[in-house]
Design an enzyme around this catalytic site. Structure first.
Site, PDB file in Angstrom:
ATOM      1  N   VAL A 216       0.716  -0.983  -0.022  1.00  0.00           N
ATOM      2  CA  VAL A 216       0.046   0.737   0.396  1.00  0.00           C
ATOM      3  C   VAL A 216       0.532   1.674  -0.106  1.00  0.00           C
ATOM      4  O   VAL A 216       0.353   2.110  -0.900  1.00  0.00           O
ATOM      5  CB  VAL A 216      -0.987   0.025   1.090  1.00  0.00           C
ATOM      6  CG1 VAL A 216      -0.061   0.427   2.475  1.00  0.00           C
ATOM      7  CG2 VAL A 216      -1.845   1.396   1.439  1.00  0.00           C
TER       8      VAL A 216
ATOM      9  N   SER B  81       3.156  -7.836   3.000  1.00  0.00           N
ATOM     10  CA  SER B  81       2.253  -7.739   3.932  1.00  0.00           C
ATOM     11  C   SER B  81       0.565  -7.473   3.480  1.00  0.00           C
ATOM     12  O   SER B  81      -0.269  -8.089   4.158  1.00  0.00           O
ATOM     13  CB  SER B  81       2.232  -6.959   4.773  1.00  0.00           C
ATOM     14  OG  SER B  81       2.842  -7.562   5.733  1.00  0.00           O
ATOM     15  N   THR B  82       0.430  -6.393   2.767  1.00  0.00           N
ATOM     16  CA  THR B  82      -0.983  -5.646   2.258  1.00  0.00           C
ATOM     17  C   THR B  82      -1.685  -6.224   1.752  1.00  0.00           C
ATOM     18  O   THR B  82      -3.293  -6.502   2.307  1.00  0.00           O
ATOM     19  CB  THR B  82      -0.527  -4.632   0.955  1.00  0.00           C
ATOM     20  OG1 THR B  82       0.179  -3.633   1.614  1.00  0.00           O
ATOM     21  CG2 THR B  82      -2.320  -3.795   1.092  1.00  0.00           C
TER      22      THR B  82
ATOM     23  N   TRP C  76      -2.660  -9.301   2.281  1.00  0.00           N
ATOM     24  CA  TRP C  76      -2.679 -10.192   4.058  1.00  0.00           C
ATOM     25  C   TRP C  76      -4.076  -8.996   4.720  1.00  0.00           C
ATOM     26  O   TRP C  76      -4.136  -9.998   5.695  1.00  0.00           O
ATOM     27  CB  TRP C  76      -2.253 -10.839   4.693  1.00  0.00           C
ATOM     28  CG  TRP C  76      -0.986 -11.764   3.034  1.00  0.00           C
ATOM     29  CD1 TRP C  76       0.167 -11.393   3.073  1.00  0.00           C
ATOM     30  CD2 TRP C  76      -1.145 -12.530   3.638  1.00  0.00           C
ATOM     31  NE1 TRP C  76       0.519 -12.556   1.729  1.00  0.00           N
ATOM     32  CE2 TRP C  76       0.110 -13.308   1.721  1.00  0.00           C
ATOM     33  CE3 TRP C  76      -2.263 -13.939   3.227  1.00  0.00           C
ATOM     34  CZ2 TRP C  76      -0.339 -14.866   1.856  1.00  0.00           C
ATOM     35  CZ3 TRP C  76      -2.566 -15.071   2.440  1.00  0.00           C
ATOM     36  CH2 TRP C  76      -1.261 -15.343   1.643  1.00  0.00           C
ATOM     37  N   ALA C  77      -4.012  -8.046   4.561  1.00  0.00           N
ATOM     38  CA  ALA C  77      -4.427  -7.118   5.541  1.00  0.00           C
ATOM     39  C   ALA C  77      -6.205  -8.007   5.611  1.00  0.00           C
ATOM     40  O   ALA C  77      -6.992  -7.878   4.322  1.00  0.00           O
ATOM     41  CB  ALA C  77      -4.427  -6.010   5.379  1.00  0.00           C
TER      42      ALA C  77
ATOM     43  N   GLY D 158      -8.943  -7.005   8.267  1.00  0.00           N
ATOM     44  CA  GLY D 158      -9.671  -6.060   9.235  1.00  0.00           C
ATOM     45  C   GLY D 158     -10.363  -5.440   8.187  1.00  0.00           C
ATOM     46  O   GLY D 158     -11.651  -4.788   7.819  1.00  0.00           O
TER      47      GLY D 158
ATOM     48  N   GLU E  59     -13.712  -2.393  15.905  1.00  0.00           N
ATOM     49  CA  GLU E  59     -12.418  -3.390  15.964  1.00  0.00           C
ATOM     50  C   GLU E  59     -11.425  -3.403  17.233  1.00  0.00           C
ATOM     51  O   GLU E  59     -12.056  -1.950  17.804  1.00  0.00           O
ATOM     52  CB  GLU E  59     -11.358  -3.578  14.671  1.00  0.00           C
ATOM     53  CG  GLU E  59     -11.717  -4.247  13.108  1.00  0.00           C
ATOM     54  CD  GLU E  59     -10.569  -4.269  12.887  1.00  0.00           C
ATOM     55  OE1 GLU E  59      -9.349  -3.634  12.629  1.00  0.00           O
ATOM     56  OE2 GLU E  59     -10.612  -5.458  12.221  1.00  0.00           O
TER      57      GLU E  59
ATOM     58  N   HIS F  73       0.180 -10.243  17.385  1.00  0.00           N
ATOM     59  CA  HIS F  73      -1.401 -10.600  17.403  1.00  0.00           C
ATOM     60  C   HIS F  73      -2.023 -11.450  17.610  1.00  0.00           C
ATOM     61  O   HIS F  73      -1.534 -12.329  18.142  1.00  0.00           O
ATOM     62  CB  HIS F  73      -1.792 -10.702  15.519  1.00  0.00           C
ATOM     63  CG  HIS F  73      -3.150 -10.317  15.276  1.00  0.00           C
ATOM     64  ND1 HIS F  73      -4.105 -11.075  16.363  1.00  0.00           N
ATOM     65  CD2 HIS F  73      -4.072  -9.661  15.013  1.00  0.00           C
ATOM     66  CE1 HIS F  73      -5.236 -10.598  15.842  1.00  0.00           C
ATOM     67  NE2 HIS F  73      -4.744  -9.505  14.877  1.00  0.00           N
TER      68      HIS F  73
ATOM     69  N   ARG G 190      -4.954  -4.608  21.348  1.00  0.00           N
ATOM     70  CA  ARG G 190      -4.169  -6.045  21.224  1.00  0.00           C
ATOM     71  C   ARG G 190      -2.843  -6.660  22.564  1.00  0.00           C
ATOM     72  O   ARG G 190      -2.879  -7.936  22.500  1.00  0.00           O
ATOM     73  CB  ARG G 190      -3.172  -6.239  19.587  1.00  0.00           C
ATOM     74  CG  ARG G 190      -4.427  -5.948  18.510  1.00  0.00           C
ATOM     75  CD  ARG G 190      -2.992  -5.613  17.257  1.00  0.00           C
ATOM     76  NE  ARG G 190      -4.576  -6.123  16.269  1.00  0.00           N
ATOM     77  CZ  ARG G 190      -4.676  -5.604  14.860  1.00  0.00           C
ATOM     78  NH1 ARG G 190      -3.760  -5.701  14.235  1.00  0.00           N
ATOM     79  NH2 ARG G 190      -5.329  -5.437  14.221  1.00  0.00           N
TER      80      ARG G 190
ATOM     81  N   HIS H 218       3.643  -9.922  14.461  1.00  0.00           N
ATOM     82  CA  HIS H 218       2.548  -8.572  13.520  1.00  0.00           C
ATOM     83  C   HIS H 218       2.944  -8.261  12.357  1.00  0.00           C
ATOM     84  O   HIS H 218       2.342  -7.353  11.883  1.00  0.00           O
ATOM     85  CB  HIS H 218       1.003  -8.937  14.228  1.00  0.00           C
ATOM     86  CG  HIS H 218      -0.278  -8.908  13.354  1.00  0.00           C
ATOM     87  ND1 HIS H 218      -0.518  -9.459  12.062  1.00  0.00           N
ATOM     88  CD2 HIS H 218      -0.703  -7.194  13.242  1.00  0.00           C
ATOM     89  CE1 HIS H 218      -1.376  -8.440  11.651  1.00  0.00           C
ATOM     90  NE2 HIS H 218      -2.255  -7.937  12.227  1.00  0.00           N
TER      91      HIS H 218
ATOM     92  N   GLU I 125       4.424   0.212   7.054  1.00  0.00           N
ATOM     93  CA  GLU I 125       4.972  -0.094   8.085  1.00  0.00           C
ATOM     94  C   GLU I 125       6.907   0.370   8.519  1.00  0.00           C
ATOM     95  O   GLU I 125       7.196   0.193   9.686  1.00  0.00           O
ATOM     96  CB  GLU I 125       4.823  -1.848   8.221  1.00  0.00           C
ATOM     97  CG  GLU I 125       5.257  -2.652   8.910  1.00  0.00           C
ATOM     98  CD  GLU I 125       3.983  -3.277   9.665  1.00  0.00           C
ATOM     99  OE1 GLU I 125       3.177  -3.726   8.755  1.00  0.00           O
ATOM    100  OE2 GLU I 125       5.215  -4.515   9.498  1.00  0.00           O
TER     101      GLU I 125
ATOM    102  N   ARG J  84       0.513  -0.099  18.234  1.00  0.00           N
ATOM    103  CA  ARG J  84      -1.027   0.534  16.774  1.00  0.00           C
ATOM    104  C   ARG J  84      -2.414  -0.298  17.137  1.00  0.00           C
ATOM    105  O   ARG J  84      -2.761  -1.550  17.501  1.00  0.00           O
ATOM    106  CB  ARG J  84       0.000  -0.305  15.724  1.00  0.00           C
ATOM    107  CG  ARG J  84      -0.848   0.215  14.564  1.00  0.00           C
ATOM    108  CD  ARG J  84      -0.542  -1.128  13.361  1.00  0.00           C
ATOM    109  NE  ARG J  84      -0.838  -2.285  13.798  1.00  0.00           N
ATOM    110  CZ  ARG J  84      -2.083  -3.033  13.270  1.00  0.00           C
ATOM    111  NH1 ARG J  84      -2.481  -2.816  11.233  1.00  0.00           N
ATOM    112  NH2 ARG J  84      -1.703  -4.376  13.272  1.00  0.00           N
TER     113      ARG J  84
ATOM    114  N   LEU K 166      -2.795   0.621   7.563  1.00  0.00           N
ATOM    115  CA  LEU K 166      -3.173   0.277   6.113  1.00  0.00           C
ATOM    116  C   LEU K 166      -3.357   2.316   5.481  1.00  0.00           C
ATOM    117  O   LEU K 166      -2.637   3.088   5.258  1.00  0.00           O
ATOM    118  CB  LEU K 166      -4.266  -0.425   5.709  1.00  0.00           C
ATOM    119  CG  LEU K 166      -4.032  -1.287   5.558  1.00  0.00           C
ATOM    120  CD1 LEU K 166      -5.527  -2.029   5.284  1.00  0.00           C
ATOM    121  CD2 LEU K 166      -3.631  -2.035   4.523  1.00  0.00           C
TER     122      LEU K 166
END
Ligand SMILES: Cc1cc2nc3c(=O)[nH]c(=O)nc-3n(C[C@H](O)[C@H](O)[C@H](O)COP(=O)(O)OP(=O)(O)OC[C@H]3O[C@@H](n4cnc5c(N)ncnc54)[C@H](O)[C@@H]3O)c2cc1C
Length: 540
Positions: A26, A54-55, A57-58, A60, A126, A247, A296, A357, A381, A392, A398
């Protein structure tokens, strides 16, 4: 001692561009697109294929104030609570105020987010958020949709050159110290193959996170901290690296053996799934006012406590009461991945455990994405803009990539010097370690510098890393990656040892409380002889 340069053959070819962007998640792709709006030539280089960060796989979603009843102040409040006193309020204000516009621009680019029957955006909630402000796509496939939209937009633009299978090695600097390009190793065909150099008037690092320093992580294989290691070698300031978010709920089952653990998004808890121990007790109730939806670090610690007390290696998520139809429609990715491993969340408990994570720290930047090296920017990131502090808030990353990519593009366009010549390579320590240390390094980090840390565990890890650092090898891609892992792991352990308190996602068994004298940031840098130093900077 750490290398100041990766041992590598001299560059065999050279190309030029206006702006060189490293990474195609991203942060990198958004920066490239905004730079093109400014009329600049852009080259994006990426380690494997365009979509491998990673983007995609996001799950949420993206947090942004899009509900008329929500406010930027409320989003800032939640972000700063999660960051436990270490967020930079100015950076947070930028994030929450500019975020909604950046999300709307992403939608105009083609990203399709889930909508209600009346056409309004479907906003979820979330962990740590006190309002519904998470836009999502395909239920729990937000990252895939974001990556798809950006990927297609980049492919449509003939003035963005994309170089895949290109591992970036080290920064090139002009005689005045300004960043003027990078060395890289391209596995390709034709003239730009092997080790070469791309010269540029500005360089944007968007290399993502460093989850692969741990044995169990939700991050993909490319997340080896290369950008942070490169920046350290170049003499840039890196900060807050001790704050690694674990996570709480990665899927733990014997059949999952890949380097990347499947994630069970906290959106599932947001929809009402409960965390229970082996006896069926909801152990988060009473530990925090938000119970399973606490930030988290609080949930990861709650789980860790149960694992410690019971000797089990997992707890359970109970989503059975949400019903088969709802689960299949709202969480198709999670349902598919758990069913593939033999667990049906509609009828069975999902075994989960914490996994590395997100890197809250990284290459230090100002509000325009500038690092301590002129001409070198960091975005996403890999960067530490100050928005996350000690932890975070879910779905803010993102958003951070979108918001700061735009600021970086504006800053570069406003003040872009002519191309400078790189100065001749200086005599600095240059070596690489054998890739065989990778597994040992990851296990040592999980054992001694993971969710739970102490002076003893960190000292043992430091000793182990020093031993692994003596195993030098001949240079190739896996040796360069292993050296990057060793570099970021060494910085992480040094900062985690230095910070004698518990705050956010840094949990010290021997210093279990937050301490006022630690309200500030540890800045890491590698000196000319390869020695890592830390400086503590109090919050303003
Ligand atoms: C499973 C999972 C779920 C998540 N869910 C959410 C969520 O719901 N909401 C949210 O906000 N965040 C979420 N996150 C975090 C978020 O996805 C990441 O922080 C974000 O995507 C990072 O974007 P990026 O562009 O900085 O890096 P990435 O998307 O990781 O991209 C990094 C790029 O750099 C390239 N690269 C790395 N090293 C080199 C090198 N040496 N040379 C060349 N290229 C290199 C990589 O190949 C890759 O293309 C999640 C993360 C994971 C792993």
């Amino acid at each position: 001692m750490l290398p100041r340069r990766l041992a590598a053959p001299a560059p065999g070819w050279t190309e030029t561009t206006d702006v060189l962007v490293v990474g195609s998640g991203v942060a990198g792709l958004t920066a490239a697109l905004y730079l093109r709006e400014q009329g600049l030539r852009v080259t994006v280089v990426t380690k494997v294929n365009i979509d491998d960060g990673s983007t995609r796989w996001a799950q949420g979603g993206i947090a942004a104030v899009l509900d008329p009843l929500d406010t930027p102040e409320a989003h800032a409040f939640d972000t700063e609570i999660a960051g436990v006193g270490l967020c930079d309020p100015a950076a947070v204000r930028v994030l929450v105020e500019e975020g909604p516009t950046r999300v709307r621009e992403l939608m105009r680019l083609g990203a399709a987010f889930d909508r209600n029957l009346d056409g309004s955006l479907m906003l979820g909630r979330e962990g740590g958020h006190r309002a519904d402000r998470i836009v999502h796509a395909g239920g729990d496939a937000t990252g895939a949709e974001v990556q798809r939209a950006l990927h297609e937009a980049v492919r449509r633009d003939p003035w963005i050159k994309l170089v895949e299978h290109a591992l970036v090695l080290d920064l090139l600097r002009a005689s005045d110290g300004r960043a003027c390009g990078l060395t890289l190793h391209v596995l390709g065909e034709g003239s730009a193959d092997g080790v070469g150099a791309i010269l540029a008037r500005a360089v944007v690092l968007a290399t993502g996170g460093m989850g692969q320093v741990y044995a169990s992580t939700t991050n993909p294989a490319v997340s080896t901290g290369d950008g942070v290691a490169l920046a350290l070698r170049a003499g840039a300031v890196v900060t807050d690296v001790e704050f690694v978010q674990f996570h709480p709920t990665s899927f733990l089952t014997a059949s999952v053996t890949s380097v990347q653990r499947p994630l069970i998004s906290e959106a599932l808890r947001g929809e009402g799934a409960h965390l229970i121990d082996g006896t069926g007790k909801r152990f988060m109730v009473g530990q925090h006012e938000l119970a399973e939806l606490a930030p988290r670090d609080v949930v990861a610690k709650g789980i860790h406590r149960v694992l410690h007390e019971t000797g089990a290696d997992h707890v359970y998520l109970d989503a059975r009461h949400l019903g088969k139809e709802f689960l299949e429609q709202r969480f198709p990715t999670i349902v598919a991945s758990t069913r593939a491993a033999g667990v049906d969340p509609a009828t069975e408990l999902i075994p989960v455990a914490p996994a590395a994570h997100y890197a809250s720290g990284g290459v230090r930047t100002d509000l325009r994405g500038r690092t301590s090296i002129p001409g070198l920017y960091a975005c996403g990131e890999v960067a530490c803009t100050g928005v996350h502090g000690a932890n975070r808030l879910a779905s803010n990353s993102l958003l951070e990539g979108l918001v700061f990519a735009r600021r970086i593009a504006d800053d570069i366009a406003a003040d872009l010097p002519p191309q400078a010549e790189p100065r001749a390579a200086r005599r600095v320590p240059a070596w690489v370690v054998t890739p065989e240390i990778r597994g040992e390094l990851q296990r040592a980090m999980t054992r001694g510098a993971g969710v739970l840390r102490s002076a003893d565990s960190l000292a043992a890890t430091e000793k182990e890393l020093a031993r692994l650092g003596e195993q030098h090898a001949t240079p190739d891609n896996s040796a360069w990656e292993a050296t990057n892992l060793l570099t970021v792991a060494t910085a992480l352990v040094a900062s985690a040892s230095e910070r004698r308190e518990t705050r956010g996602c840094h949990w010290r068994e021997d210093y279990p409380h937050a301490a006022d004298e630690w309200r500030g940031h540890l800045l890491d840098a590698i000196g000319p002889k390869g020695t890592l130093t830390q400086t503590f900077e109090e919050m303003a």
